[in-house]
Design an enzyme around this catalytic site. Structure first.
Site, mmCIF file in Angstrom:
data_model
loop_
_atom_site.group_PDB
_atom_site.id
_atom_site.type_symbol
_atom_site.label_atom_id
_atom_site.label_comp_id
_atom_site.label_asym_id
_atom_site.label_seq_id
_atom_site.Cartn_x
_atom_site.Cartn_y
_atom_site.Cartn_z
ATOM 1 N N CYS A 34 -128.077 42.546 -17.498
ATOM 2 C CA CYS A 34 -128.986 43.510 -18.095
ATOM 3 C C CYS A 34 -129.580 44.440 -17.048
ATOM 4 O O CYS A 34 -129.563 44.150 -15.851
ATOM 5 C CB CYS A 34 -130.153 42.792 -18.772
ATOM 6 S SG CYS A 34 -129.653 41.704 -20.097
ATOM 7 N N GLY A 60 -124.998 46.786 -18.225
ATOM 8 C CA GLY A 60 -124.885 46.263 -19.581
ATOM 9 C C GLY A 60 -124.410 47.340 -20.523
ATOM 10 O O GLY A 60 -125.053 48.380 -20.641
ATOM 11 N N ASN A 134 -134.473 41.138 -17.564
ATOM 12 C CA ASN A 134 -133.177 40.956 -16.927
ATOM 13 C C ASN A 134 -133.199 39.579 -16.271
ATOM 14 O O ASN A 134 -134.105 39.309 -15.491
ATOM 15 C CB ASN A 134 -132.977 42.049 -15.864
ATOM 16 C CG ASN A 134 -131.760 41.797 -14.980
ATOM 17 O OD1 ASN A 134 -131.774 42.126 -13.809
ATOM 18 N ND2 ASN A 134 -130.722 41.219 -15.520
ATOM 19 N N GLY A 135 -132.258 38.721 -16.621
ATOM 20 C CA GLY A 135 -132.215 37.430 -15.957
ATOM 21 C C GLY A 135 -132.015 36.281 -16.906
ATOM 22 O O GLY A 135 -131.532 36.452 -18.019
ATOM 23 N N CYS A 267 -130.577 37.849 -5.309
ATOM 24 C CA CYS A 267 -129.170 37.566 -5.628
ATOM 25 C C CYS A 267 -128.212 38.272 -4.661
ATOM 26 O O CYS A 267 -128.172 39.505 -4.585
ATOM 27 C CB CYS A 267 -128.895 38.046 -7.054
ATOM 28 S SG CYS A 267 -127.158 37.976 -7.529
ATOM 29 N N TYR A 273 -121.622 43.217 -5.276
ATOM 30 C CA TYR A 273 -120.848 43.706 -6.398
ATOM 31 C C TYR A 273 -121.644 44.440 -7.467
ATOM 32 O O TYR A 273 -121.259 45.519 -7.918
ATOM 33 C CB TYR A 273 -120.121 42.500 -7.023
ATOM 34 C CG TYR A 273 -119.431 42.740 -8.332
ATOM 35 C CD1 TYR A 273 -118.446 43.727 -8.441
ATOM 36 C CD2 TYR A 273 -119.730 41.978 -9.449
ATOM 37 C CE1 TYR A 273 -117.805 43.938 -9.656
ATOM 38 C CE2 TYR A 273 -119.084 42.182 -10.661
ATOM 39 C CZ TYR A 273 -118.128 43.168 -10.759
ATOM 40 O OH TYR A 273 -117.490 43.381 -11.941
ATOM 41 N N SER A 314 -116.212 48.681 -6.787
ATOM 42 C CA SER A 314 -117.200 48.017 -5.943
ATOM 43 C C SER A 314 -116.714 47.728 -4.531
ATOM 44 O O SER A 314 -117.515 47.506 -3.635
ATOM 45 C CB SER A 314 -117.633 46.708 -6.605
ATOM 46 O OG SER A 314 -116.504 45.916 -6.866
ATOM 47 N N ASP A 376 -111.348 43.070 -1.783
ATOM 48 C CA ASP A 376 -112.001 42.862 -3.085
ATOM 49 C C ASP A 376 -113.304 42.110 -2.845
ATOM 50 O O ASP A 376 -113.529 41.555 -1.768
ATOM 51 C CB ASP A 376 -111.072 42.096 -4.034
ATOM 52 C CG ASP A 376 -111.422 42.349 -5.510
ATOM 53 O OD1 ASP A 376 -112.433 43.017 -5.783
ATOM 54 O OD2 ASP A 376 -110.673 41.870 -6.383
ATOM 55 N N ASP A 377 -114.185 42.111 -3.869
ATOM 56 C CA ASP A 377 -115.519 41.542 -3.659
ATOM 57 C C ASP A 377 -115.610 40.057 -3.955
ATOM 58 O O ASP A 377 -116.462 39.368 -3.417
ATOM 59 C CB ASP A 377 -116.561 42.304 -4.490
ATOM 60 C CG ASP A 377 -116.099 42.500 -5.906
ATOM 61 O OD1 ASP A 377 -115.957 41.501 -6.624
ATOM 62 O OD2 ASP A 377 -115.847 43.662 -6.288
ATOM 63 N N CYS A 413 -123.702 30.567 -12.048
ATOM 64 C CA CYS A 413 -125.023 31.165 -11.836
ATOM 65 C C CYS A 413 -125.959 30.763 -12.977
ATOM 66 O O CYS A 413 -125.566 30.796 -14.138
ATOM 67 C CB CYS A 413 -124.907 32.682 -11.778
ATOM 68 S SG CYS A 413 -126.510 33.489 -11.616
ATOM 69 N N CYS A 469 -130.293 34.486 -2.334
ATOM 70 C CA CYS A 469 -129.734 33.375 -3.097
ATOM 71 C C CYS A 469 -128.234 33.415 -2.874
ATOM 72 O O CYS A 469 -127.609 34.460 -3.048
ATOM 73 C CB CYS A 469 -130.025 33.518 -4.593
ATOM 74 S SG CYS A 469 -129.124 32.294 -5.598
ATOM 75 N N CYS A 472 -124.121 30.406 -5.721
ATOM 76 C CA CYS A 472 -122.765 30.360 -6.272
ATOM 77 C C CYS A 472 -121.732 30.098 -5.172
ATOM 78 O O CYS A 472 -120.601 29.739 -5.471
ATOM 79 C CB CYS A 472 -122.446 31.617 -7.078
ATOM 80 S SG CYS A 472 -122.936 33.124 -6.294
HETATM 81 S S1 SF4 Z 1 -126.190 31.987 -8.073
HETATM 82 FE FE1 SF4 Z 1 -124.989 33.708 -7.228
HETATM 83 S S2 SF4 Z 1 -124.877 35.237 -8.858
HETATM 84 FE FE2 SF4 Z 1 -126.537 33.813 -9.386
HETATM 85 S S3 SF4 Z 1 -128.429 34.718 -8.551
HETATM 86 FE FE3 SF4 Z 1 -127.636 33.309 -6.984
HETATM 87 S S4 SF4 Z 1 -126.312 34.642 -5.713
HETATM 88 FE FE4 SF4 Z 1 -126.671 35.745 -7.621
#
Ligand code: SF4
Length: 493
Positions: A34, A60, A134-135, A267, A273, A314, A376-377, A413, A469, A472
């Protein structure tokens, strides 16, 4: 007390064939969930929001909405589709007021219906309330269950609705009720809450989702990305801080907190990306950050080749960086067709393969007879990477070396990005050598976590993981993710 949701007539209930991360999708790329855009104190709030949301369209594409207030009444419109499809001149002219919140939404196909389009609009004890976010709220199912047990009736399947119920049930004034409600939420979120006389802006205690403030004359603007400020001629002021809550009303802007800031964890995928290259994050331009990713990638895993190409859009910045660092020429070996849009049919396997070519073409005269470095990302399931490598081989690439400007994506995520189950993420069950074979590449390397932090200007010595963060990649989630033994990942917008 009433917390009735107002649902416009003529609900659109058709199903999209979604090009997100579902098993049958043409592209297994990740999907941002979003984007939000807010305006306070501008007579053309609706028009500004239209342009702002248009700039956030990449976040989005399934629904868009806008709620405007003149200080007394709400005027709003929401619809399925792109911003330019949902709004026309007459609709915008009917949305009168000097403050607004807007939203663009991507969702998984099951949730794709107008009732979940935001802003969500409620009537409660003290008047009207509109919510855009958003989230993802990780503990929303538990809160929702508790609220339902004590009599609340939910009108949508969107977890965003929990905040409206928490506010509506509080006996405190709106600002204190919002503070209490936000303080109960666990997850990654950026909230815009609009009442008839107030706008509240809040970011989760880790700052997982981006949210920035801008100024345009006497008006305050808020956006998921700074690119929207450029479009409307506004100036970026600063990012909303983790745990911060801003209150805007007739007395101006007040800076408050609903929670103490915790480990900063913006994030990392926003850098890699999601965000547009003309946006700034944490003071750094995204194109420049991605170029640095490409340069560091080249230092970490050089390979001799004839050309470097990026998977559009990207990865083009990172490919330019890789080319600059190595001296290997950057070429447009892959071209994206921007006009395919969404597909409303579920294609057969054969047509799905054709669908890749509809969206992406390899340029024979550029690639033929060349050793190619393809930047690529990320790699999600591996199917998209294999298709793109094969596209390059079909037009005569003699070697294809894949370089990914993120560490291997191994974990889902929980903070608003639509990812497949862990078991479908190829890096969670295959080695790099195995993935390389699976995608039919001559070699494959990923950017290191340290390289990523360095590229975005983070400093691991002063901030944990450079303020990112990276769950992932490394399974180190900044919040609890399990409530009642049930893990809920994806998006709750
Ligand atoms: S888990 Fe990955 S995609 Fe989700 S907020 Fe953390 S860095 Fe971003």
């Amino acid at each position: 007390m009433s917390d009735e949701l107002i649902i416009p007539q003529g609900l659109w209930t058709g199903d999209y064939y979604n090009e997100g991360t579902g098993k049958d999708d043409i592209f297994d790329t990740l999907k941002e969930e979003c984007g939000v855009f807010g305006v306070f104190n501008h007579p053309e709030a609706a028009s500004l929001s239209y342009y702002g949301l248009h700039a956030l369209q990449h976040r989005g594409e399934e629904s868009a909405g806008l709620c405007v207030s003149d200080g007394e009444d709400f005027n709003y419109h929401r619809g399925m589709g792109l911003v330019k499809e949902v709004f026309d001149r007459d609709k915008l002219l009917s949305l009168k007021g000097d403050r607004s919140i807007g939203h663009v939404r991507y969702s998984t196909s099951g949730d794709s219906r107008l009732a979940n389009a935001q802003p969500l609009i409620f009537k409660y004890r003290d008047g009207d309330l509109a919510v855009a976010t958003n989230g993802n709220i990780v503990n929303a199912p538990r809160i929702r269950h508790e609220l339902e047990q004590s009599g609340s009736i939910f009108q949508t399947t969107s977890d965003t609705e929990v905040i409206a119920h928490l506010i509506a049930r509080s006996s405190k004034d709106f600002v204190e009720a919002a503070k209490d409600a936000l303080g109960q939420l666990v997850g990654g979120f950026a909230f815009l809450l609009l009442t008839n006389d107030k706008l509240i802006v809040a970011s989760d205690p880790h700052g997982l989702r981006p949210l920035t403030m801008g100024r345009l004359g006497d008006a305050y603007l808020f956006s998921s990305e700074t690119c929207a400020f450029e479009v409307v001629g506004a100036e970026m002021v600063r990012d909303i801080q983790p745990g911060e809550m801003l209150v805007l009303d007739k007395d101006g802007l007040r800076e408050e907190r609903f929670a103490a800031p915790q480990r900063k964890a913006l994030c990392a995928m926003e850098y890699i990306y999601f965000s547009r290259p003309d946006s700034d994050l944490n003071g750094s331009n995204l194109h420049s950050s991605r170029k640095r990713m490409g340069k560091i990638m080249a230092q970490e895993s050089f390979v001799d080749a004839d050309i470097v190409t990026g998977v559009p859009d990207s990865s083009i910045s990172a490919a330019i960086g890789y080319a600059e660092q190595t001296g290997i020429p950057y070429e447009l070996g892959l071209i994206k067709n921007k006009y395919t849009g969404r597909t409303f049919i579920q294609p057969s396997q054969e047509l799905r393969e054709q669908g890749v070519k509809m969206k992406l073409s390899a340029v024979r005269r550029v690639v033929e007879g060349k050793r190619v470095v393809m930047i690529d990302d990320s790699i999600v399931r591996g199917t998209t990477s294999r298709r793109i490598v094969n596209l390059l081989r079909e037009v005569g690439a003699t070697e294809v070396h894949v370089r990914i400007t993120s560490p291997p994506f191994k974990n889902p995520c929980f903070y608003g990005i639509d990812t497949p189950d862990r078991g479908d993420l190829i890096a969670s069950y295959k080695t790099i050598e195995e993935i390389c074979r699976e995608i039919n590449a001559d070699s494959l390397q990923f950017l290191s976590p340290e390289g990523l932090i360095q590229a975005v200007g983070g400093d691991s010595s002063s901030e944990y993981k450079g303020g990112l963060c990276m769950a992932c990649f490394d399974n180190d989630y900044p919040t609890r993710t399990d409530f009642d033994g049930e893990e809920k990942f994806g998006c709750s917008c």
